[in-house]
Design a protein around this motif. Structure first.
Motif, PDB file in Angstrom:
ATOM      1  N   PHE A  15       0.799  -1.217   0.000  1.00 26.15           N
ATOM      2  CA  PHE A  15       0.000   0.000   0.000  1.00 26.15           C
ATOM      3  C   PHE A  15       0.839   1.278   0.000  1.00 26.15           C
ATOM      4  CE2 PHE A  15      -2.642  -3.256   2.080  1.00 26.15           C
ATOM      5  CZ  PHE A  15      -3.655  -3.307   1.144  1.00 26.15           C
ATOM      6  N   SER A  16       2.091   1.176  -0.319  1.00 24.47           N
ATOM      7  CA  SER A  16       2.935   2.365  -0.302  1.00 24.47           C
ATOM      8  C   SER A  16       2.778   3.211  -1.564  1.00 24.47           C
ATOM      9  CB  SER A  16       4.402   1.964  -0.139  1.00 24.47           C
ATOM     10  OG  SER A  16       4.809   1.199  -1.268  1.00 24.47           O
ATOM     11  N   GLY A  17       2.390   2.622  -2.692  1.00 21.09           N
ATOM     12  CA  GLY A  17       2.249   3.357  -3.947  1.00 21.09           C
ATOM     13  C   GLY A  17       0.801   3.744  -4.219  1.00 21.09           C
ATOM     14  N   PRO A  18       0.563   4.378  -5.355  1.00 17.78           N
ATOM     15  CA  PRO A  18      -0.819   4.747  -5.714  1.00 17.78           C
ATOM     16  C   PRO A  18      -1.634   3.497  -6.048  1.00 17.78           C
ATOM     17  CG  PRO A  18       0.633   5.241  -7.524  1.00 17.78           C
ATOM     18  CD  PRO A  18       1.509   4.817  -6.370  1.00 17.78           C
ATOM     19  N   GLY A  19      -2.943   3.563  -5.863  1.00 14.99           N
ATOM     20  CA  GLY A  19      -3.812   2.424  -6.111  1.00 14.99           C
ATOM     21  C   GLY A  19      -4.082   2.228  -7.597  1.00 14.99           C
ATOM     22  N   ARG A  20      -4.599   1.055  -7.953  1.00 15.02           N
ATOM     23  CA  ARG A  20      -4.948   0.763  -9.340  1.00 15.02           C
ATOM     24  C   ARG A  20      -6.116  -0.198  -9.367  1.00 15.02           C
ATOM     25  NH1 ARG A  20      -0.434  -2.751  -8.604  1.00 15.02           N
ATOM     26  NH2 ARG A  20      -0.977  -4.856  -9.278  1.00 15.02           N
ATOM     27  N   VAL A  21      -6.744  -0.330 -10.497  1.00 10.04           N
ATOM     28  CA  VAL A  21      -7.902  -1.195 -10.676  1.00 10.04           C
ATOM     29  C   VAL A  21      -7.443  -2.644 -10.711  1.00 10.04           C
ATOM     30  CG1 VAL A  21      -9.845  -1.719 -12.201  1.00 10.04           C
ATOM     31  CG2 VAL A  21      -9.041   0.622 -11.971  1.00 10.04           C
ATOM     32  N   VAL A  22      -8.268  -3.532 -10.149  1.00 15.32           N
ATOM     33  CA  VAL A  22      -7.932  -4.950 -10.151  1.00 15.32           C
ATOM     34  C   VAL A  22      -7.879  -5.437 -11.593  1.00 15.32           C
ATOM     35  CG1 VAL A  22      -8.727  -7.236  -9.445  1.00 15.32           C
ATOM     36  CG2 VAL A  22      -9.000  -5.303  -7.918  1.00 15.32           C
ATOM     37  N   GLY A  23      -6.862  -6.168 -11.948  1.00 18.55           N
ATOM     38  CA  GLY A  23      -6.719  -6.698 -13.288  1.00 18.55           C
ATOM     39  C   GLY A  23      -5.916  -5.804 -14.215  1.00 18.55           C
ATOM     40  N   ALA A  24      -5.597  -4.591 -13.800  1.00 14.97           N
ATOM     41  CA  ALA A  24      -4.805  -3.696 -14.645  1.00 14.97           C
ATOM     42  C   ALA A  24      -3.333  -4.049 -14.494  1.00 14.97           C
ATOM     43  CB  ALA A  24      -5.036  -2.241 -14.252  1.00 14.97           C
ATOM     44  N   SER A  25      -2.579  -3.784 -15.525  1.00 12.25           N
ATOM     45  CA  SER A  25      -1.156  -4.093 -15.455  1.00 12.25           C
ATOM     46  C   SER A  25      -0.458  -3.095 -14.526  1.00 12.25           C
ATOM     47  CB  SER A  25      -0.540  -4.043 -16.849  1.00 12.25           C
ATOM     48  OG  SER A  25      -0.636  -2.738 -17.363  1.00 12.25           O
ATOM     49  N   PRO A  26       0.425  -3.556 -13.658  1.00 14.39           N
ATOM     50  CA  PRO A  26       1.056  -2.666 -12.688  1.00 14.39           C
ATOM     51  C   PRO A  26       2.111  -1.750 -13.291  1.00 14.39           C
ATOM     52  CG  PRO A  26       1.892  -4.889 -12.414  1.00 14.39           C
ATOM     53  CD  PRO A  26       0.803  -4.951 -13.453  1.00 14.39           C
ATOM     54  N   SER A  27       2.610  -2.043 -14.480  1.00 15.97           N
ATOM     55  CA  SER A  27       3.719  -1.251 -15.009  1.00 15.97           C
ATOM     56  C   SER A  27       3.269   0.076 -15.621  1.00 15.97           C
ATOM     57  CB  SER A  27       4.484  -2.070 -16.060  1.00 15.97           C
ATOM     58  OG  SER A  27       3.607  -2.403 -17.123  1.00 15.97           O
ATOM     59  N   SER A  28       2.136   0.107 -16.346  1.00 14.35           N
ATOM     60  CA  SER A  28       1.744   1.354 -17.010  1.00 14.35           C
ATOM     61  C   SER A  28       0.322   1.741 -16.591  1.00 14.35           C
ATOM     62  CB  SER A  28       1.826   1.201 -18.523  1.00 14.35           C
ATOM     63  OG  SER A  28       0.901   0.218 -18.935  1.00 14.35           O
ATOM     64  N   PRO A  29       0.189   2.785 -15.805  1.00 21.17           N
ATOM     65  CA  PRO A  29      -1.157   3.236 -15.450  1.00 21.17           C
ATOM     66  C   PRO A  29      -1.815   3.905 -16.654  1.00 21.17           C
ATOM     67  CG  PRO A  29       0.463   4.704 -14.492  1.00 21.17           C
ATOM     68  CD  PRO A  29       1.219   3.570 -15.150  1.00 21.17           C
ATOM     69  N   SER A  30      -3.009   3.454 -17.035  1.00 27.72           N
ATOM     70  CA  SER A  30      -3.683   4.010 -18.215  1.00 27.72           C
ATOM     71  C   SER A  30      -4.745   5.011 -17.766  1.00 27.72           C
ATOM     72  CB  SER A  30      -4.326   2.888 -19.024  1.00 27.72           C
ATOM     73  OG  SER A  30      -5.306   2.249 -18.239  1.00 27.72           O
ATOM     74  N   ALA A  31      -4.918   6.025 -18.575  1.00 25.02           N
ATOM     75  CA  ALA A  31      -5.925   7.041 -18.275  1.00 25.02           C
ATOM     76  C   ALA A  31      -7.296   6.516 -18.683  1.00 25.02           C
ATOM     77  CB  ALA A  31      -5.608   8.321 -19.029  1.00 25.02           C
ATOM     78  N   ALA A  32      -8.311   6.891 -17.936  1.00 27.00           N
ATOM     79  CA  ALA A  32      -9.669   6.451 -18.236  1.00 27.00           C
ATOM     80  C   ALA A  32     -10.152   7.117 -19.516  1.00 27.00           C
ATOM     81  CB  ALA A  32     -10.585   6.815 -17.082  1.00 27.00           C
TER      82      ALA A  32
END
Length: 124
Positions: A15-32
């Motif tokens: 929980f130290s980094g920003p959150g993300r949607v379940v099933g999303a790849s952890p390497s590249s956060p995509s914009a909605a």
């Protein structure tokens, strides 16, 4: 032993980094995905003025009065077409509280008399 438990060799905390949607790849956060912006720029339009403007209210007053007349006609038509249930309801609403309580009392007395007669028949 110190190297095995050191923080540098362990993965970062969950929980130290920003959150993300379940099933999303952890390497590249995509914009909605976003909806397209409207074509016309509404910020530059003059808009309507509020208040007592005579030229725009004429149609609204006429429409309001026509709607009131139509509603009154519907109410008169509905009150004249009561039917069987409507007339029963009107008769029930016309009763006073004393009349209603008297009817309920009479029904209860009749039920008690019927129960007493049944009980008397069983003891013979």
């Amino acid at each position: 032993m110190g190297n095995i438990c050191s923080r540098s060799s362990n993965e970062p905390e969950a929980f130290s980094g920003p959150g993300r949607v379940v099933g999303a790849s952890p390497s590249s956060p995509s914009a909605a995905p976003r909806a397209p912006l409207p074509a016309k720029n509404w910020k530059n339009t003059p808009g309507r003025t509020l208040g007592d403007s005579r030229d725009t209210q004429g149609g609204a007053d006429e429409a309001r009065s026509n709607a009131a007349i139509a509603a009154q006609k519907r109410a008169e038509e509905a009150s004249s077409n009561k039917g069987k249930l409507g007339s029963k309801l009107a008769a029930q609403k016309a009763k006073t509280q004393t009349q209603t309580l008297g009817e309920v009392s009479q029904d209860e007395r009749a039920a008690r008399d019927a129960d007493g007669a049944e009980e008397a028949r069983r003891w013979q």
